[in-house]
Design an enzyme around this catalytic site. Structure first.
Site, short mmCIF file in Angstrom:
data_model
loop_
_atom_site.label_atom_id
_atom_site.label_comp_id
_atom_site.label_asym_id
_atom_site.label_seq_id
_atom_site.Cartn_x
_atom_site.Cartn_y
_atom_site.Cartn_z
N SER A 124 50.51 23.53 14.59
CA SER A 124 50.38 22.12 14.99
C SER A 124 51.43 21.28 14.28
O SER A 124 51.84 21.59 13.15
CB SER A 124 48.99 21.65 14.57
N TYR A 148 41.81 20.85 7.87
CA TYR A 148 42.22 21.48 9.14
C TYR A 148 43.72 21.76 9.11
O TYR A 148 44.17 22.88 9.41
CB TYR A 148 41.87 20.57 10.32
N LYS A 152 46.19 25.40 9.08
CA LYS A 152 47.36 25.73 9.92
C LYS A 152 48.54 26.10 9.03
O LYS A 152 49.25 27.08 9.28
CB LYS A 152 47.73 24.53 10.82
N ASN A 178 50.91 16.56 20.81
CA ASN A 178 49.55 16.18 21.25
C ASN A 178 49.29 16.58 22.70
O ASN A 178 49.73 15.88 23.62
CB ASN A 178 49.37 14.67 21.09
C1 UD1 Z 1 45.02 15.14 15.64
C2 UD1 Z 1 45.37 15.93 14.43
C3 UD1 Z 1 46.27 17.06 14.84
C4 UD1 Z 1 45.58 17.90 15.88
C5 UD1 Z 1 45.22 17.02 17.06
C6 UD1 Z 1 44.44 17.80 18.10
C7 UD1 Z 1 46.09 15.13 12.18
C8 UD1 Z 1 46.63 13.99 11.42
N1 UD1 Z 1 46.00 14.99 13.49
O1 UD1 Z 1 46.23 14.53 16.11
O2 UD1 Z 1 46.57 17.86 13.77
O3 UD1 Z 1 46.41 18.95 16.28
O4 UD1 Z 1 44.42 15.94 16.62
O5 UD1 Z 1 43.15 18.09 17.67
O6 UD1 Z 1 45.75 16.12 11.60
N2 UD1 Z 1 43.35 7.02 18.56
C9 UD1 Z 1 42.71 5.82 18.82
N3 UD1 Z 1 41.40 5.84 19.23
C10 UD1 Z 1 40.71 7.02 19.39
C11 UD1 Z 1 41.36 8.24 19.11
C12 UD1 Z 1 42.67 8.21 18.70
O7 UD1 Z 1 43.30 4.75 18.70
O8 UD1 Z 1 39.51 6.98 19.74
C13 UD1 Z 1 44.77 7.01 18.18
C14 UD1 Z 1 45.05 7.61 16.82
O9 UD1 Z 1 44.96 6.63 15.81
C15 UD1 Z 1 46.48 8.14 17.01
C16 UD1 Z 1 46.51 8.54 18.49
O10 UD1 Z 1 45.44 7.83 19.11
O11 UD1 Z 1 47.41 7.12 16.82
C17 UD1 Z 1 46.30 10.02 18.73
O12 UD1 Z 1 45.12 10.44 18.06
P1 UD1 Z 1 44.46 11.87 18.34
O13 UD1 Z 1 44.36 12.11 19.80
O14 UD1 Z 1 43.20 11.97 17.52
O15 UD1 Z 1 45.54 12.90 17.79
P2 UD1 Z 1 46.27 12.98 16.35
O16 UD1 Z 1 45.50 12.28 15.31
O17 UD1 Z 1 47.69 12.60 16.56
#
Ligand code: UD1
Length: 339
Positions: A124, A148, A152, A178
């Site tokens: 990842s 987590y 990895k 992502n």
């Molecule tokens: C996270 C994990 C990554 C993992 C991936 C898939 C970390 C830091 N991140 O990625 O390792 O491979 O999930 O499981 O370890 N967001 C919102 N509202 C929400 C959800 C997300 O605003 O309800 C925003 C987050 O702040 C971020 C973006 O959307 O800016 C993407 O978030 P998310 O889909 O959870 O992925 P990551 O955190 O990038």
């Protein structure tokens, strides 16, 4: 050529099984179904018109892995199986370390015993921690910000040590950005357990009416609109990255590392807008505090995968939103109940 896919019933795993079968690989899936459903594999068979072998088995049970290797002559392994919820990993780190690390060690030990030394590991972009600059190249420094991510990184390090001990291993570390989207058939897609942690499944559950609104975690980041920016990649492009990696693995490259991303960053608000356009639904959202541990922005430099594997992501944000919506509206309750 027979490929064992651990975690093959999961989101990325099931899409990869489709592409493997399309390329005429024989596929054996090992999955404990802890966060996935066998229904996904029935649908893989429907989409491709081809069959695969399924073992409901756990990597923590070495005897079960031995059984698979005794019954099949495996040429290579794609190793997806693992727990993946960042927040949960902070609360129950020992479970994450035991499951992800011990499970991988068991798998590698059996592979070694059967002299199967070709593996693609599902890593990842989280292994880059908070990158000092963008876009992210494979040689950037590595760090972990949660258990987590540490699993990895530790598995990457275990595989590096293994390779240094025995150069007969061929190992590809694929660092995913992502993933989002779904197969265009709408038959398979992401089916998170409970309330989704990740952005895209959360948005699509708001669109279908299962959740009231999206919480946008912070709008004060140093990004164009203040919300987090990520490199969202269509899960089918990601699956095809594995298809391009396998022939490379069979040329005895040793240990190779590739970013699988698009090279483009989209903000949380851009994703919400993209999803509104694809679904023709208003997605209510509200800005809330930043989520602890989140970084401002992250996107890949995918040049190495293009040059060495001949792979690049082709699908657009509109495709990702359209395909996610198609999956969600056809399967409002995921694999639990279809319309
Ligand atoms: C996270 C994990 C990554 C993992 C991936 C898939 C970390 C830091 N991140 O990625 O390792 O491979 O999930 O499981 O370890 N967001 C919102 N509202 C929400 C959800 C997300 O605003 O309800 C925003 C987050 O702040 C971020 C973006 O959307 O800016 C993407 O978030 P998310 O889909 O959870 O992925 P990551 O955190 O990038």
């Amino acid at each position: 050529m027979k490929i064992l896919v651990t975690g093959g019933a999961g989101y990325i795993g099931s899409h990869t099984c489709v592409e493997l079968l399309n390329e005429n690989y024989d596929v054996v899936v090992l999955d404990n179904l802890s966060n996935s459903s066998e229904e996904s594999l029935f649908r893989v068979k429907n989409i491709t018109g081809k069959s695969l072998e399924f073992y409901k088995a756990d990597l923590l049970n070495k005897k079960q892995i031995l059984a698979v290797f005794s019954e099949h002559k495996i040429d290579g392994v794609i190793h997806f199986a693992g727990l993946k919820a960042v927040g949960e990993s902070v609360s129950i780190p020992l479970k994450y370390f035991h499951n992800n690390i011990t499970g991988t060690l068991n798998l590698l030990a059996v592979m070694n015993d059967f002299n199967v030394k070709n593996i693609v590991f599902s890593s990842s972009a989280t292994v880059y921690g908070d990158p000092a600059s963008l876009p992210i190249k494979e040689e950037f420094p590595l760090s972990a910000t949660n258990p987590y991510g540490r699993t990895k990184l530790m598995i990457e390090e275990i595989l590096q040590d293994l390779y240094h001990s025995d150069k007969n291993w061929n190992i590809a570390l694929l660092r995913y950005f992502n993933p989002m989207g779904a197969h265009k058939s709408g038959e398979i897609g992401e089916d998170p357990c409970g309330i989704p942690n990740n952005l895209m499944p959360y948005i699509s559950q708001v669109a279908i009416g299962l959740l009231p609104q999206v919480s946008v975690f912070g709008n004060d980041y140093d990004t164009p609109d203040g919300t987090g920016v990520r490199d969202f990649i269509h899960v089918v492009d990601l699956a095809l990255g594995h298809i391009k990696t396998l022939p490379k693995l069979f040329t005895n490259p040793g240990l190779v590392i590739y970013n699988l991303g698009t090279g483009i960053g989209y903000s949380v608000l851009e994703i919400i807008k993209g999803f509104e356009a694809a679904s023709n639904k208003k997605i209510p959202y509200k800005i809330v505090d930043r989520r602890p541990g989140d970084i401002a922005a992250c996107w890949a430099d995918p040049t190495k995968a293009k040059e060495e594997l001949g792979w690049k992501a082709n699908k657009t944000l509109a495709d990702m939103c359209k395909d996610t919506w198609n999956w969600q509206k056809n399967n409002p309750n995921g694999y639990g109940e279809s319309l």
